[in-house]
Write an enzyme that holds these catalytic residues in place. Sequence first.
Site, mmCIF file in Angstrom:
data_model
loop_
_atom_site.group_PDB
_atom_site.id
_atom_site.type_symbol
_atom_site.label_atom_id
_atom_site.label_comp_id
_atom_site.label_asym_id
_atom_site.label_seq_id
_atom_site.Cartn_x
_atom_site.Cartn_y
_atom_site.Cartn_z
ATOM 1 C CB SER A 143 -22.585 15.158 86.140
ATOM 2 O OG SER A 143 -22.380 15.209 84.862
ATOM 3 C CE1 TYR A 156 -19.306 18.310 88.408
ATOM 4 C CE2 TYR A 156 -19.531 17.395 85.964
ATOM 5 C CZ TYR A 156 -20.107 17.989 87.072
ATOM 6 O OH TYR A 156 -21.562 18.483 87.183
#
Length: 256
Positions: A143, A156
């Site tokens: 990501s 995350y």
Amino acid sequence: MMGIGIAGRLVIVTGGSQGIGRAIVERFAQFGARVVIADVDEAGSETARQLCEEGHEAHFVRCDVSSYDDIQALASEVQAKHGTVHTLVNNAGIFPRADLLHTDEAFWERLMGINLKGAYLMCQAFVPGMIEQGVGSIVNIGSTHARSGDPAAMAYAVSKGGLITLTRNLAKGFAKHGIRVNCVQPGWVASEGETSRLRDAGVDPDKLFADVSARMPMGRIQTGQDIADSVIFMASSLSLQVTGQVLTVDGGSSLR
């Protein structure tokens, strides 16, 4: 379409039941791969059934990637039914929001267990077979949060940063065995999970996606298909000299 070293190869995609994972599964199937969907979500069974009805070879195995026992059972089943894996796509992940002060230990452990530990355990289970056959490709789904961080999704972002380190470490360690390890790093993807999250937060996803797309260099946010095509490239014979790399697929939004 079939001449890029994917047809007939055995591919495992974790988290392949929906969203980016499902797009990756479908794209590999279109290129003639034999695909195993490894997911805790039983919807993967329906995805596999649909692909088989379309003439593709697909198989679903329920697997919690944070569980060592589940992954060992997956590896045994895949080996017995399908043989040695050629490509592993570590896509399974969760993305709950919380800043540092609202991230308790249970939250941290669950997120890291799926997003980072899961990739480590999958590699540990399937790399020995790749070594034995002298070839293999691992694609980790990261990501852009790994690079820029996100205070509202701290754990995350950290987990995706860890995936990049894992990617480079394994690439350096196993290149001598013909195993390539790369990371595809999506920008903002209009996935089912993201759409559901926004709706739960009281946000109109269609309006938000349109507003964000209007500000992006390439004119839109990403789809699962955009990410799937990049994974195909990293897994194919088109990238035989590419390893230890991070491919960012964000429509140019990181061009600041």
